[in-house]
Design a protein around this motif. Structure first.
Motif, PDB file in Angstrom:
ATOM      1  N   PRO A   1      14.651  11.804   6.281  1.00  0.00           N
ATOM      2  CA  PRO A   1      15.265  10.975   5.237  1.00  0.00           C
ATOM      3  C   PRO A   1      14.244  10.277   4.348  1.00  0.00           C
ATOM      4  CG  PRO A   1      15.561   9.982   7.404  1.00  0.00           C
ATOM      5  CD  PRO A   1      15.042  11.365   7.628  1.00  0.00           C
ATOM      6  N   MET A   2      13.069   9.951   4.891  1.00  0.00           N
ATOM      7  CA  MET A   2      12.014   9.361   4.074  1.00  0.00           C
ATOM      8  C   MET A   2      11.523  10.368   3.023  1.00  0.00           C
ATOM      9  SD  MET A   2      11.618   6.257   5.222  1.00  0.00           S
ATOM     10  CE  MET A   2      13.374   6.227   5.620  1.00  0.00           C
ATOM     11  N   ALA A   3      11.390  11.633   3.442  1.00  0.00           N
ATOM     12  CA  ALA A   3      10.961  12.681   2.511  1.00  0.00           C
ATOM     13  C   ALA A   3      12.005  12.902   1.424  1.00  0.00           C
ATOM     14  CB  ALA A   3      10.697  13.979   3.274  1.00  0.00           C
ATOM     15  N   ALA A   4      13.276  12.875   1.824  1.00  0.00           N
ATOM     16  CA  ALA A   4      14.355  13.059   0.845  1.00  0.00           C
ATOM     17  C   ALA A   4      14.377  11.910  -0.168  1.00  0.00           C
ATOM     18  CB  ALA A   4      15.696  13.169   1.561  1.00  0.00           C
ATOM     19  N   ASN A   5      14.151  10.710   0.311  1.00  0.00           N
ATOM     20  CA  ASN A   5      14.121   9.556  -0.585  1.00  0.00           C
ATOM     21  C   ASN A   5      12.947   9.645  -1.557  1.00  0.00           C
ATOM     22  OD1 ASN A   5      15.138   7.028  -1.487  1.00  0.00           O
ATOM     23  ND2 ASN A   5      13.557   5.959  -0.325  1.00  0.00           N
ATOM     24  N   LEU A   6      11.788  10.066  -1.051  1.00  0.00           N
ATOM     25  CA  LEU A   6      10.635  10.274  -1.919  1.00  0.00           C
ATOM     26  C   LEU A   6      10.956  11.307  -2.990  1.00  0.00           C
ATOM     27  CD1 LEU A   6       7.622  10.197  -2.769  1.00  0.00           C
ATOM     28  CD2 LEU A   6       7.191  11.872  -0.938  1.00  0.00           C
ATOM     29  N   TYR A   7      11.558  12.414  -2.568  1.00  0.00           N
ATOM     30  CA  TYR A   7      11.906  13.457  -3.523  1.00  0.00           C
ATOM     31  C   TYR A   7      12.802  12.907  -4.632  1.00  0.00           C
ATOM     32  CZ  TYR A   7      14.619  17.215  -5.582  1.00  0.00           C
ATOM     33  OH  TYR A   7      15.259  18.028  -6.486  1.00  0.00           O
ATOM     34  N   TRP A   8      13.817  12.138  -4.267  1.00  0.00           N
ATOM     35  CA  TRP A   8      14.757  11.652  -5.269  1.00  0.00           C
ATOM     36  C   TRP A   8      14.089  10.679  -6.234  1.00  0.00           C
ATOM     37  CZ3 TRP A   8      18.542  13.372  -7.662  1.00  0.00           C
ATOM     38  CH2 TRP A   8      19.397  12.552  -8.410  1.00  0.00           C
ATOM     39  N   ARG A   9      13.202   9.843  -5.717  1.00  0.00           N
ATOM     40  CA  ARG A   9      12.500   8.911  -6.595  1.00  0.00           C
ATOM     41  C   ARG A   9      11.582   9.636  -7.564  1.00  0.00           C
ATOM     42  NH1 ARG A   9      10.732   3.630  -2.971  1.00  0.00           N
ATOM     43  NH2 ARG A   9      12.841   2.831  -2.629  1.00  0.00           N
TER      44      ARG A   9
ATOM     45  N   LEU B   1       0.803  -1.214   0.000  1.00  0.00           N
ATOM     46  CA  LEU B   1       0.000   0.000   0.000  1.00  0.00           C
ATOM     47  C   LEU B   1       0.839   1.268   0.000  1.00  0.00           C
ATOM     48  CD1 LEU B   1      -2.791  -1.071   2.530  1.00  0.00           C
ATOM     49  CD2 LEU B   1      -2.968  -0.936   0.041  1.00  0.00           C
ATOM     50  N   ASN B   2       2.104   1.172   0.378  1.00  0.00           N
ATOM     51  CA  ASN B   2       2.954   2.353   0.445  1.00  0.00           C
ATOM     52  C   ASN B   2       3.313   2.841  -0.967  1.00  0.00           C
ATOM     53  OD1 ASN B   2       4.287   4.380   1.792  1.00  0.00           O
ATOM     54  ND2 ASN B   2       6.096   3.171   2.249  1.00  0.00           N
ATOM     55  N   TYR B   3       3.787   4.069  -1.039  1.00  0.00           N
ATOM     56  CA  TYR B   3       3.983   4.725  -2.335  1.00  0.00           C
ATOM     57  C   TYR B   3       4.973   4.022  -3.245  1.00  0.00           C
ATOM     58  CZ  TYR B   3       8.635   6.618  -1.297  1.00  0.00           C
ATOM     59  OH  TYR B   3       9.978   6.736  -1.040  1.00  0.00           O
ATOM     60  N   ALA B   4       6.007   3.385  -2.682  1.00  0.00           N
ATOM     61  CA  ALA B   4       7.050   2.788  -3.516  1.00  0.00           C
ATOM     62  C   ALA B   4       6.483   1.746  -4.466  1.00  0.00           C
ATOM     63  CB  ALA B   4       8.133   2.175  -2.633  1.00  0.00           C
ATOM     64  N   SER B   5       5.446   1.043  -4.033  1.00  0.00           N
ATOM     65  CA  SER B   5       4.858  -0.006  -4.872  1.00  0.00           C
ATOM     66  C   SER B   5       4.029   0.574  -6.016  1.00  0.00           C
ATOM     67  CB  SER B   5       3.975  -0.929  -4.024  1.00  0.00           C
ATOM     68  OG  SER B   5       2.824  -0.238  -3.562  1.00  0.00           O
ATOM     69  N   GLN B   6       3.776   1.868  -5.986  1.00  0.00           N
ATOM     70  CA  GLN B   6       2.913   2.502  -6.982  1.00  0.00           C
ATOM     71  C   GLN B   6       3.689   3.258  -8.061  1.00  0.00           C
ATOM     72  OE1 GLN B   6      -0.095   4.909  -4.951  1.00  0.00           O
ATOM     73  NE2 GLN B   6       0.265   3.708  -3.108  1.00  0.00           N
ATOM     74  N   LEU B   7       4.984   3.432  -7.872  1.00  0.00           N
ATOM     75  CA  LEU B   7       5.737   4.318  -8.754  1.00  0.00           C
ATOM     76  C   LEU B   7       5.788   3.839 -10.204  1.00  0.00           C
ATOM     77  CD1 LEU B   7       8.660   5.455  -6.442  1.00  0.00           C
ATOM     78  CD2 LEU B   7       6.605   6.723  -7.089  1.00  0.00           C
ATOM     79  N   ASP B   8       5.929   2.555 -10.418  1.00  0.00           N
ATOM     80  CA  ASP B   8       5.987   2.057 -11.795  1.00  0.00           C
ATOM     81  C   ASP B   8       4.674   2.318 -12.527  1.00  0.00           C
ATOM     82  OD1 ASP B   8       8.586   1.226 -11.522  1.00  0.00           O
ATOM     83  OD2 ASP B   8       8.079  -0.876 -11.111  1.00  0.00           O
ATOM     84  N   THR B   9       3.552   2.051 -11.850  1.00  0.00           N
ATOM     85  CA  THR B   9       2.245   2.310 -12.469  1.00  0.00           C
ATOM     86  C   THR B   9       2.043   3.796 -12.706  1.00  0.00           C
ATOM     87  OG1 THR B   9       1.309   0.345 -11.401  1.00  0.00           O
ATOM     88  CG2 THR B   9      -0.242   2.004 -12.206  1.00  0.00           C
ATOM     89  N   TYR B  10       2.438   4.600 -11.732  1.00  0.00           N
ATOM     90  CA  TYR B  10       2.328   6.055 -11.873  1.00  0.00           C
ATOM     91  C   TYR B  10       3.150   6.545 -13.057  1.00  0.00           C
ATOM     92  CZ  TYR B  10       3.074  11.012 -10.764  1.00  0.00           C
ATOM     93  OH  TYR B  10       3.163  12.387 -10.822  1.00  0.00           O
ATOM     94  N   LYS B  11       4.355   6.034 -13.177  1.00  0.00           N
ATOM     95  CA  LYS B  11       5.249   6.454 -14.259  1.00  0.00           C
ATOM     96  C   LYS B  11       4.651   6.152 -15.626  1.00  0.00           C
ATOM     97  CE  LYS B  11      10.066   5.991 -15.768  1.00  0.00           C
ATOM     98  NZ  LYS B  11      11.371   5.327 -15.471  1.00  0.00           N
ATOM     99  N   ALA B  12       3.863   5.088 -15.712  1.00  0.00           N
ATOM    100  CA  ALA B  12       3.259   4.700 -16.989  1.00  0.00           C
ATOM    101  C   ALA B  12       2.042   5.544 -17.356  1.00  0.00           C
ATOM    102  CB  ALA B  12       2.866   3.223 -16.938  1.00  0.00           C
TER     103      ALA B  12
END
Length: 302
Positions: free
Chosen positions: A252-260, A220-231
């Motif tokens: 650091p979680m916010a920074a990681n989100l920003y970089w992704r 459910l977290n955002y990382a699992s959604q990035l590929d679908t979002y990118k498409a």
């Protein structure tokens, strides 16, 4: 507006440097410009997804109740864990912030919806209930039918703090065709897993067989959604902010989100790390910048 109740034309008295400076600037403006005063009402949207109503407070800008203007921008503000539909107005001075920014020409008069799907819903379709569907399929259509707000993507934005930041981010990534921008304030988006101190480990939304389920969290977290979002063809501009002393390790979680997100939309994501903890003052200070960013992105041509 007979089916909703007027809550108040209240005055929020804050403490701290921001409150003093912001209050002083608003006072100075009031000497040179007509007073701006909207109203806050209580309402509720029936929800098929939850099997109960979604309560919300709604801020209607100055001139709305007796006016005829249509197509107001609408912003959804999502509260944090343990909060409710009154958190933004009572603890975060949302009304004063909105009116100060309108007075200074930093944003258009807007309708602002502050809902709750429960203090532990995480605004997602989790193991216990479908809070995300309740927002998208029940609350948004209700608001857009009842209030004179825009029904277009460019007129609809979302923001949230902590648990609400998790919700604003995830709802944006799952529904990029619905939102023109998002404000993600101190988001509880732990990757890969939340710390033992996080409220998410106790909420039924991430519990299976009586205990916190890591796989449910990850799915459910955002990382699992990035590929679908990118498409998807749409990109949701994101304003991300965290306190540098955040005791829950959000910075650091916010920074990681920003970089992704930067890898996907380098010109449509911003990160700010400010002086502060995971606390009301940090959240309140972050709101004006988030709203100004939302206004800028949602009014861009095209």
């Amino acid at each position: 507006m007979t089916s909703v109740s007027l809550i108040s034309r209240f005055k929020f008295v804050g403490r701290g440097l921001f409150s003093s400076l912001f209050g002083a600037s608003v006072l100075a403006f009031s000497l040179a410009a007509p007073a701006i005063s909207g109203e806050i009402y209580a309402d509720k949207a029936p929800s098929t997804a939850l099997g109960r109503d979604v309560p919300f407070t709604v801020y209607l800008p100055d001139g709305y109740p007796n006016g005829v203007a249509t197509g107001y921008p609408v912003i959804y503000l999502l509260h944090g864990a343990g909060g409710d539909e009154n958190e933004w107005r009572l603890k975060l001075g949302a009304k004063e912030t909105l009116e100060g920014m309108v007075a200074r020409g930093l944003m258009r008069p807007s309708v602002v919806v502050m809902p709750t799907t429960g203090g532990a819903s995480w605004w997602t379709d989790g193991a216990a209930e479908k809070a995300g569907t309740a927002v998208m399929a029940d609350l948004l259509p209700y608001v857009e039918k009842k209030y004179r707000v825009s029904r277009e993507r460019r007129g609809r934005a979302i923001a949230g703090l902590s648990m609400g930041g998790y919700g604003a981010l995830n709802l944006s990534l799952r529904n990029p065709d619905k939102f023109c921008a998002a404000g993600v304030i101190s988001p509880a988006i732990y990757d890969p897993l939340p710390p033992e101190t996080s409220a998410s480990r106790q909420t039924p939304q991430f519990v299976r067989n009586g205990q916190f389920d890591p796989e449910t969290w990850k799915s459910l977290n955002y990382a699992s959604q990035l590929d679908t979002y990118k498409a998807q063809p749409f990109r949701v501009p994101m304003w991300i902010v965290s306190g540098d002393h955040d005791r829950l390790g959000i910075a650091p979680m916010a920074a990681n989100l920003y970089w992704r997100l930067h890898q996907i939309q380098p010109k449509q994501v911003e990160l700010r790390v400010v002086d502060g903890d995971h606390e009301w003052m940090t959240f309140r200070d972050a709101l004006p910048a988030a709203l100004e960013y939302i206004e800028k992105e949602c009014t861009k041509p095209g």
